[in-house]
Design a protein around this motif. Structure first.
Motif, PDB file in Angstrom:
ATOM      1  N   SER A  77     -28.341  17.092  -5.499  1.00 45.97           N
ATOM      2  CA  SER A  77     -27.809  15.930  -4.796  1.00 45.97           C
ATOM      3  C   SER A  77     -26.337  16.139  -4.499  1.00 45.97           C
ATOM      4  O   SER A  77     -25.597  16.701  -5.300  1.00 45.97           O
ATOM      5  N   TRP A  79     -22.527  14.847  -4.122  1.00 49.94           N
ATOM      6  CA  TRP A  79     -21.790  13.801  -4.832  1.00 49.94           C
ATOM      7  C   TRP A  79     -20.393  13.655  -4.257  1.00 49.94           C
ATOM      8  O   TRP A  79     -19.871  14.558  -3.608  1.00 49.94           O
ATOM      9  N   GLU A  81     -16.488  11.958  -5.433  1.00 51.12           N
ATOM     10  CA  GLU A  81     -15.675  11.417  -6.521  1.00 51.12           C
ATOM     11  C   GLU A  81     -14.355  10.925  -5.933  1.00 51.12           C
ATOM     12  O   GLU A  81     -13.726  11.622  -5.138  1.00 51.12           O
ATOM     13  N   LYS A  97     -17.518   8.841  -9.926  1.00 57.27           N
ATOM     14  CA  LYS A  97     -18.325   9.894  -9.318  1.00 57.27           C
ATOM     15  C   LYS A  97     -19.687   9.303  -8.968  1.00 57.27           C
ATOM     16  O   LYS A  97     -20.308   8.653  -9.812  1.00 57.27           O
ATOM     17  N   TYR A  98     -20.140   9.549  -7.749  1.00 54.05           N
ATOM     18  CA  TYR A  98     -21.359   8.931  -7.246  1.00 54.05           C
ATOM     19  C   TYR A  98     -22.228   9.933  -6.491  1.00 54.05           C
ATOM     20  O   TYR A  98     -21.705  10.847  -5.843  1.00 54.05           O
ATOM     21  N   GLY A  99     -23.531   9.729  -6.543  1.00 53.23           N
ATOM     22  CA  GLY A  99     -24.426  10.463  -5.663  1.00 53.23           C
ATOM     23  C   GLY A  99     -24.183   9.973  -4.248  1.00 53.23           C
ATOM     24  O   GLY A  99     -24.004   8.770  -4.022  1.00 53.23           O
ATOM     25  N   TRP A 117     -25.634  10.951  -9.822  1.00 48.15           N
ATOM     26  CA  TRP A 117     -24.977  11.961  -8.992  1.00 48.15           C
ATOM     27  C   TRP A 117     -25.411  13.390  -9.323  1.00 48.15           C
ATOM     28  O   TRP A 117     -25.067  14.319  -8.600  1.00 48.15           O
ATOM     29  N   ASP A 118     -26.174  13.593 -10.381  1.00 51.66           N
ATOM     30  CA  ASP A 118     -26.442  14.952 -10.838  1.00 51.66           C
ATOM     31  C   ASP A 118     -27.920  15.344 -10.794  1.00 51.66           C
ATOM     32  O   ASP A 118     -28.379  16.137 -11.590  1.00 51.66           O
TER      33      ASP A 118
END
Length: 172
Positions: A77, A79, A81, A97-99, A117-118
Motif C-alpha cells: 500500500s 502511504w 506522512e 502516517k496514513y495509507g 498504512w502498512d
C-alpha cells in the motif's frame, strides 16, 4: 544417502536465502519503489509508493476499475506522512502516517487517508479505518505518462499522473 539428504537440504536453504534476498531488493521489481518528500512551511510531507507502468494497457476504467478502491500505485500500500496537522482540500488531517488510497472515477476521484498504512495492496483496506476522504476532479493529459508518478509541488499540491490522467489535491 544421508549426505545426499544433507546436500539437498543445504541447496534448498541457500535457494530460500537467495530468493528472500532478491525479494528485499525492491528496485528490481516491475513496479519499482519511489518516494517523494517536500517540506512546506515547516511541514514535512512524504509519500511512499511503487510505480507501475502502462505497458500498452488501458489503465483507468480498465486495469484500475472506476468506482473501486485502488492502492494508488503497486505492490505494498502507498502511504503518506505529514509531520504537522494539515488541511487536505480544506479538510483537517492530523499529523501522522496514513495509507493513501484512491477511488478513480471518470468525473471524480476520492482521495482516502486510512489508518492502515502498512498492508499489501488494497486487500486489507477497510472503509471503517478511513480518517479522511476528499473528492477531486481528474484532468486529461495531452501525452501519455508511462510510469505512475506522484509529485509534490512547492505550493503543497500533490499530483498523481498515469497514462493520460492527472489528479491533484492540495495540502496546506
Amino acid at each position: 544417502m544421508k549426505s545426499l539428504k544433507v546436500a539437498s537440504m543445504l541447496a534448498l536453504s541457500l535457494l530460500l536465502v537467495f530468493s528472500a534476498t532478491a525479494q528485499k531488493d525492491k528496485s528490481k521489481r516491475k513496479s519499482p519503489p519511489a518516494q517523494v518528500t517536500k517540506e512546506i512551511d515547516g511541514t514535512k510531507i512524504t509519500i511512499d509508493y511503487s510505480q507501475p507502468s502502462k505497458r500498452g494497457r488501458e489503465i483507468f476504467g480498465g486495469l484500475e476499475a472506476y468506482g473501486k478502491v485502488w492502492r494508488t500505485g503497486a505492490n505494498e500500500s502507498s502511504w503518506i506522512e505529514v509531520s504537522k496537522d494539515v488541511e487536505v482540500e480544506g479538510e483537517k488531517l492530523a499529523a501522522g502516517k496514513y495509507g493513501l488510497f484512491t477511488i478513480p472515477g471518470e468525473d471524480e476521484w476520492t482521495i482516502i487517508f486510512n489508518k492502515k498504512w502498512d498492508g499489501w495492496g488494497a486487500y486489507e483496506y477497510k472503509e471503517a479505518d478511513d480518517v479522511l476522504r476528499v473528492k477531486v476532479k481528474p484532468s486529461s493529459l495531452d501525452g501519455v505518462v508511462e510510469q505512475f508518478t506522484i509529485n509534490i509541488e512547492d505550493s503543497g499540491d500533490v499530483i498523481l499522473a498515469w497514462d493520460q490522467t492527472q489528479v491533484e489535491f492540495s495540502i496546506r
